[in-house]
Motif scaffolding. Structure first.
Motif, PDB file in Angstrom:
ATOM      1  N   GLY A  25     -52.474 -35.692 -17.870  1.00 45.44           N
ATOM      2  CA  GLY A  25     -53.189 -34.567 -18.477  1.00 45.44           C
ATOM      3  C   GLY A  25     -53.295 -34.658 -19.989  1.00 45.44           C
TER       4      GLY A  25
ATOM      5  N   ASN B  93     -56.171 -29.116 -26.954  1.00 46.11           N
ATOM      6  CA  ASN B  93     -57.049 -29.774 -25.998  1.00 46.11           C
ATOM      7  C   ASN B  93     -58.174 -30.496 -26.723  1.00 46.11           C
ATOM      8  OD1 ASN B  93     -55.667 -29.071 -23.677  1.00 46.11           O
ATOM      9  ND2 ASN B  93     -56.802 -27.167 -23.382  1.00 46.11           N
TER      10      ASN B  93
ATOM     11  N   PRO C 245     -57.630 -25.867 -19.095  1.00 43.57           N
ATOM     12  CA  PRO C 245     -56.447 -25.015 -19.246  1.00 43.57           C
ATOM     13  C   PRO C 245     -55.484 -25.531 -20.311  1.00 43.57           C
ATOM     14  CG  PRO C 245     -56.280 -26.330 -17.250  1.00 43.57           C
ATOM     15  CD  PRO C 245     -57.653 -26.557 -17.803  1.00 43.57           C
ATOM     16  N   ASP C 246     -54.778 -24.610 -20.959  1.00 40.68           N
ATOM     17  CA  ASP C 246     -53.762 -24.993 -21.938  1.00 40.68           C
ATOM     18  C   ASP C 246     -52.552 -25.577 -21.228  1.00 40.68           C
ATOM     19  OD1 ASP C 246     -55.182 -24.190 -24.174  1.00 40.68           O
ATOM     20  OD2 ASP C 246     -54.433 -22.127 -24.082  1.00 40.68           O
ATOM     21  N   MET C 247     -51.834 -26.461 -21.938  1.00 41.70           N
ATOM     22  CA  MET C 247     -50.637 -27.075 -21.362  1.00 41.70           C
ATOM     23  C   MET C 247     -49.545 -26.034 -21.121  1.00 41.70           C
ATOM     24  SD  MET C 247     -49.654 -30.031 -20.252  1.00 41.70           S
ATOM     25  CE  MET C 247     -50.665 -31.298 -21.020  1.00 41.70           C
TER      26      MET C 247
ATOM     27  N   LEU D 202     -48.818 -24.690 -17.579  1.00 49.32           N
ATOM     28  CA  LEU D 202     -49.489 -25.588 -16.632  1.00 49.32           C
ATOM     29  C   LEU D 202     -48.470 -26.387 -15.817  1.00 49.32           C
ATOM     30  CD1 LEU D 202     -52.460 -26.222 -15.959  1.00 49.32           C
ATOM     31  CD2 LEU D 202     -52.323 -28.141 -17.564  1.00 49.32           C
ATOM     32  N   GLU D 203     -48.554 -26.261 -14.506  1.00 50.94           N
ATOM     33  CA  GLU D 203     -47.682 -27.025 -13.596  1.00 50.94           C
ATOM     34  C   GLU D 203     -48.408 -28.310 -13.227  1.00 50.94           C
ATOM     35  OE1 GLU D 203     -46.639 -29.067 -10.575  1.00 50.94           O
ATOM     36  OE2 GLU D 203     -47.963 -27.532  -9.736  1.00 50.94           O
ATOM     37  N   LEU D 204     -47.817 -29.457 -13.565  1.00 46.77           N
ATOM     38  CA  LEU D 204     -48.477 -30.734 -13.307  1.00 46.77           C
ATOM     39  C   LEU D 204     -47.646 -31.686 -12.452  1.00 46.77           C
ATOM     40  CD1 LEU D 204     -50.064 -31.511 -16.813  1.00 46.77           C
ATOM     41  CD2 LEU D 204     -51.234 -30.702 -14.754  1.00 46.77           C
TER      42      LEU D 204
ATOM     43  N   GLY E 147     -46.195 -31.566 -17.994  1.00 51.00           N
ATOM     44  CA  GLY E 147     -46.468 -30.133 -17.917  1.00 51.00           C
ATOM     45  C   GLY E 147     -45.324 -29.239 -18.352  1.00 51.00           C
ATOM     46  N   ASP E 148     -45.539 -27.962 -18.131  1.00 50.69           N
ATOM     47  CA  ASP E 148     -44.593 -26.914 -18.501  1.00 50.69           C
ATOM     48  C   ASP E 148     -43.533 -26.793 -17.406  1.00 50.69           C
ATOM     49  OD1 ASP E 148     -43.301 -24.497 -19.144  1.00 50.69           O
ATOM     50  OD2 ASP E 148     -45.140 -23.557 -19.869  1.00 50.69           O
TER      51      ASP E 148
END
Length: 373
Positions: A54, A133, A154-156, A159-161, A231-232
């Motif tokens: 991402g 971004n 979407p903002d980091m 964000l679940e990645l 991600g977060d």
């Protein structure tokens, strides 16, 4: 594959700033959070590190591609970055054990890259204005349309990645006759972590990001591992719950990067998104327990709240980042649990911190033989 003509391309940041460059020949556009890595080597490890999923990577090394690619130097089965920004892209490579040039490697996976960018100016801008971004466009799409597209990214933060990079099914790694068994939760695990555990006589079962504690426990492991990833960390409520249950199992636990943040959250300590993260292979860390400095490889945009950690009765800071005093390592006082924010498995990279894998094994040995300990 040598390209003699390069078409104009742009990097558009969320705040409207545009950096101009040239396409290396792969047409299209790609989105992600723009960040930079200060490592002077190891670009293939960076491109395939799941923690970078991402993100658009800005290489501070002015030459990318000069030593080609090698299948043994990947951290995952595919490229994980969203796109690449560099100064000089080398279509030719000159290393005896390289298997291919970087262009063909990118073309096979449709990785969008912009070269001939003033990367020093870009990195200075990101440092001053923070991670944000961005979009790389190499197909001539109008800027007004690109700005519209960028608004929907979407903002980091939040964000679940991990679900995008984790294995979908459990798998085994190493020698089944090894002395120790490790259950690892894959939030975006780097292959070199598994190599480091395996060469220390461990047999590892790697579980998907959404596995339950009961799933991990069914392997009857001697210790548990929480991996790095993108991600977060806050949305990973399942992984946080797994960590809490591991605490109560009294089995040793080791966490790296995202796994470190999960251990913090499981102890009630919050995490936060950094203005700019730490990404490179030359970050200085102080080991509080030994009083020695360590040069480390780092890759993270979130950190554990130091103020909250220092007030916690059962947590102790073991390492901190010398540049900004952020938490780089911690341990639980009442449990055999420790974690670091950086990457002791780095390769290429500094090996100052590889002892952490040995410490994990020592904890397992103590856990298995409490009388001898």
């Amino acid at each position: 594959m040598q390209h003699t003509t390069k078409t104009p391309a742009i990097l558009l940041l969320a705040d409207g700033t545009i950096f101009h460059g040239k396409s290396i020949g792969i047409s299209g556009k790609t989105f992600g959070e723009v960040c930079f890595n200060t490592g002077m080597t190891g670009y293939q490890e960076i491109f395939t590190d799941p923690s970078y999923f991402g993100q658009i990577m800005v290489a501070t090394n002015p030459h990318i591609g000069n030593y080609g690619v090698n299948a043994n130097e990947v951290e995952a089965d595919r490229i994980m970055i969203s796109g690449l920004v560099c100064k000089n892209f080398s279509f030719n490579h000159s290393r005896p054990n390289s298997e291919s040039n970087l262009y063909d490697y990118f073309e096979k996976q449709n990785l969008i890259c912009i070269s001939d960018v003033d990367t020093r100016a870009l990195v200075s801008y990101i440092r001053d204005n923070g991670a944000q971004n961005a979009i790389i466009c190499t197909d001539g799409t109008a800027v007004t349309e690109l700005k519209q597209l960028l608004r929907s990214v979407p903002d980091m933060k939040g964000l679940e990645l991990a679900s995008k990079v984790s294995t979908t099914a459990s798998y085994l790694y190493g020698d089944e006759n090894a002395t120790y068994k490790i259950a690892a939760l894959d939030l975006g695990i780097k292959r070199n972590i598994l190599r480091n555990l395996a060469k220390r006589d461990c047999y590892i079962k790697v579980f998907p990001y959404n596995a339950s504690f009961e799933d991990l426990k069914s392997f009857n492991p001697d210790g548990y591992f929480l991996s790095n990833g993108p991600g977060d960390p806050e949305p990973l409520v399942g992984a946080i719950e797994v960590a809490k249950k591991i605490f109560t199992s009294d089995k040793p636990l080791f966490g790296i990067c995202l796994g470190h943040q999960i251990i913090g959250l499981a102890n009630g300590v919050s995490t936060y998104k950094m203005f700019n993260g730490h990404r490179g292979i030359n970050h200085p860390v102080m080991n509080v327990l030994t009083g020695k400095g360590e040069i480390t490889s780092q890759n993270h945009g979130f950190a554990v709240n130091r103020e909250e950690l220092e007030k916690h009765t059962d947590l102790e800071i073991t390492h901190f980042h010398i540049n900004d005093n952020t938490v780089a390592g911690m341990k639980m006082k009442s449990k055999s649990v420790f974690s670091v924010q950086y990457h002791p498995e780095a390769s290429p990279g500094p090996h100052d911190s590889s002892y952490l894998f040995d410490d994990f094994i020592k904890n397992i040995q103590k856990s298995k033989s409490p009388i001898e300990a």
